[in-house]
Scaffold this motif. Structure first.
Motif, PDB file in Angstrom:
ATOM      1  N   LYS A 149      43.060 -15.959   1.107  1.00 16.43           N
ATOM      2  CA  LYS A 149      43.776 -14.893   0.416  1.00 16.43           C
ATOM      3  C   LYS A 149      43.049 -14.514  -0.872  1.00 16.43           C
ATOM      4  CE  LYS A 149      48.616 -13.666  -0.453  1.00 16.43           C
ATOM      5  NZ  LYS A 149      48.721 -12.786   0.715  1.00 16.43           N
ATOM      6  N   SER A 150      43.087 -13.240  -1.224  1.00 15.69           N
ATOM      7  CA  SER A 150      42.426 -12.740  -2.431  1.00 15.69           C
ATOM      8  C   SER A 150      42.919 -13.484  -3.669  1.00 15.69           C
ATOM      9  CB  SER A 150      42.697 -11.244  -2.580  1.00 15.69           C
ATOM     10  OG  SER A 150      42.393 -10.798  -3.884  1.00 15.69           O
ATOM     11  N   ILE A 151      42.016 -13.750  -4.607  1.00 17.12           N
ATOM     12  CA  ILE A 151      42.412 -14.439  -5.840  1.00 17.12           C
ATOM     13  C   ILE A 151      43.377 -13.582  -6.654  1.00 17.12           C
ATOM     14  CG2 ILE A 151      40.267 -15.753  -5.959  1.00 17.12           C
ATOM     15  CD1 ILE A 151      39.344 -13.871  -8.201  1.00 17.12           C
ATOM     16  N   PHE A 152      43.301 -12.267  -6.495  1.00 14.04           N
ATOM     17  CA  PHE A 152      44.219 -11.379  -7.208  1.00 14.04           C
ATOM     18  C   PHE A 152      45.645 -11.562  -6.697  1.00 14.04           C
ATOM     19  CE2 PHE A 152      40.121  -8.957  -6.895  1.00 14.04           C
ATOM     20  CZ  PHE A 152      39.706  -9.205  -8.197  1.00 14.04           C
ATOM     21  N   ASP A 153      45.783 -11.657  -5.384  1.00 14.21           N
ATOM     22  CA  ASP A 153      47.115 -11.859  -4.795  1.00 14.21           C
ATOM     23  C   ASP A 153      47.654 -13.247  -5.120  1.00 14.21           C
ATOM     24  OD1 ASP A 153      47.041  -9.322  -3.686  1.00 14.21           O
ATOM     25  OD2 ASP A 153      46.157 -10.028  -1.806  1.00 14.21           O
ATOM     26  N   LEU A 154      46.772 -14.232  -5.169  1.00  9.96           N
ATOM     27  CA  LEU A 154      47.209 -15.593  -5.492  1.00  9.96           C
ATOM     28  C   LEU A 154      47.773 -15.670  -6.907  1.00  9.96           C
ATOM     29  CD1 LEU A 154      44.348 -17.800  -3.968  1.00  9.96           C
ATOM     30  CD2 LEU A 154      46.693 -17.574  -3.127  1.00  9.96           C
ATOM     31  N   THR A 155      47.042 -15.119  -7.854  1.00  5.15           N
ATOM     32  CA  THR A 155      47.502 -15.181  -9.249  1.00  5.15           C
ATOM     33  C   THR A 155      48.772 -14.368  -9.451  1.00  5.15           C
ATOM     34  OG1 THR A 155      45.946 -13.383  -9.758  1.00  5.15           O
ATOM     35  CG2 THR A 155      45.241 -15.619 -10.262  1.00  5.15           C
ATOM     36  N   ARG A 156      48.864 -13.222  -8.767  1.00  4.67           N
ATOM     37  CA  ARG A 156      50.045 -12.357  -8.913  1.00  4.67           C
ATOM     38  C   ARG A 156      51.298 -13.013  -8.346  1.00  4.67           C
ATOM     39  NH1 ARG A 156      49.605  -6.602  -6.120  1.00  4.67           N
ATOM     40  NH2 ARG A 156      49.457  -8.012  -4.325  1.00  4.67           N
TER      41      ARG A 156
END
Length: 367
Positions: free
Chosen positions: A71-78
């Motif tokens: 999964k994208s790191i952007f989606d993980l952090t969000r």
């Protein structure tokens, strides 16, 4: 066409070459001097220590990739952090990557103008390089990886030139002492380790790979090949020059290549360094790509397509005009931002692992 590109994934071979070119930079020409200054006798062996640290960092990133199911790191952090933390965090990261890419390019331009184009103002070559960066960046990550593969076959032969140093190579110059003759400092070790940076950008490649890409295996292989290349060059340099000579030569590898004589090339060192622009181009464009991808996420590309390019142009201009255009002034700034990137390379995967643990406690499963 767009849907086809979304389904396409980076192949393993190209991913490996791309990873190698992100990690290996123009620093190789001064690396023997840095090792002689900060590590001392048989300093080339310190490269294996730095390589092992990079491998551990890559293993940590592989855990993020595995447990996050790509999964994208952007989606993980969000999924855990609020927007007022996530947005500034990624804007800072985008700025860091934009500055680093531009600094790498500027450093190369300043070296090449000091060696080959002394009467030419660096701004002209810098603008030309950045223009190439933007042209390649506009084509996307798949074209960038294809370009890296083509560049690999153009530059791979350079390593064979080290064979010509065998007549003046002496093992006695290595001495039986290890890491002696200098004062070891944390700053010195960080400066050596910064030569391995770039592998952390694999965090942004998660959406562009699948199981067949073997992303983390590709980056581990690239780390090993980078280590082998660095170690081979520095080993030859330590056997070709004395420790004292290495400590006083600005670019020992270029001095070594200047001894090479070929019937069809007058100055081999100039040729090798000038075509290194292809390697610098890939490294520069990948940092720019990382910054661009981050800004596209922060500000959706559908509404603000030109924003990432404006963002990159702004920081490219800042790097050139705010930092004096001399090697003595530019290299310390490159070192400072490299230290910041070392922090990102370790801190970002740790942050993502913490986020994954929080999501696991919540019962969130990444399918």
């Amino acid at each position: 066409m767009k849907e086809t590109l979304m389904r396409a994934k980076l192949p393993f071979f190209q991913t490996t070459i791309l990873a190698n070119y992100i990690q290996t930079g123009v620093v190789v020409f001064s690396l023997p001097r840095l090792l002689a200054e900060h590590i001392g006798t048989n300093g080339w062996a310190a490269l294996f220590i730095c390589s092992a640290v990079a491998a551990v960092n890559l293993f940590l990133i592989s855990l993020v990739y595995r447990f996050g199911k790509g999964k994208s790191i952007f989606d993980l952090t969000r999924s855990v952090l609020p927007k007022f933390i996530v947005i500034p965090l990624f804007i800072i990261l985008a700025a860091l990557w934009a500055v680093l890419g531009s600094l790498v390019g500027k450093d190369f331009i300043l070296i090449i103008t000091s060696l080959s184009f002394r009467s030419l103002h660096p701004i002209y070559l810098y603008v030309m390089l950045e223009f190439l960066v933007f042209m390649l960046l506009s084509k996307g990550i798949f074209t960038i990886s294809n370009t890296a593969a083509i560049t690999f076959f153009i530059l791979i032969w350079n390593t064979l030139l080290l064979v010509y140093a065998q007549n003046d190579f002496e093992l006695s110059r290595m001495t039986s002492f290890w890491f002696k003759g200098v004062d070891h400092t944390v700053k010195g070790w960080f400066q050596i380790y910064s030569a391995f940076l770039g592998y952390e950008l694999c965090l942004l490649l998660f959406p562009y790979v699948d199981e067949k890409s073997h992303l983390m295996r590709a980056f581990q292989i690239a780390n090993l090949s980078t280590t082998f290349f660095y170690a081979l060059v520095c080993f030859v340099a330590f056997g070709f020059f004395s420790l004292h000579q290495l400590q006083h030569l600005k670019f020992p590898v270029l001095n070594l290549l200047s001894y090479v004589e070929l019937p069809f090339v007058k100055r081999v060192d100039d040729l090798v360094f000038n075509i290194t622009i292809l390697r610098v181009l890939i490294s520069n464009v990948m940092f720019a790509w990382a910054a661009s991808e981050t800004i596209k996420w922060v500000l959706p590309a559908a509404k603000f397509r030109s924003v990432p390019y404006v963002f990159l142009v702004f920081f490219a201009a800042i790097v050139f005009f705010a930092i004096p255009s001399t090697l003595e002034k530019t290299e310390p700034w490159l070192y400072r931002f490299s230290i910041a990137e070392v922090g990102v390379a370790f801190a970002l995967p740790i942050l993502l692992m913490i986020i994954l643990l929080i999501n696991k406690r919540r019962g969130q499963n990444y399918a």
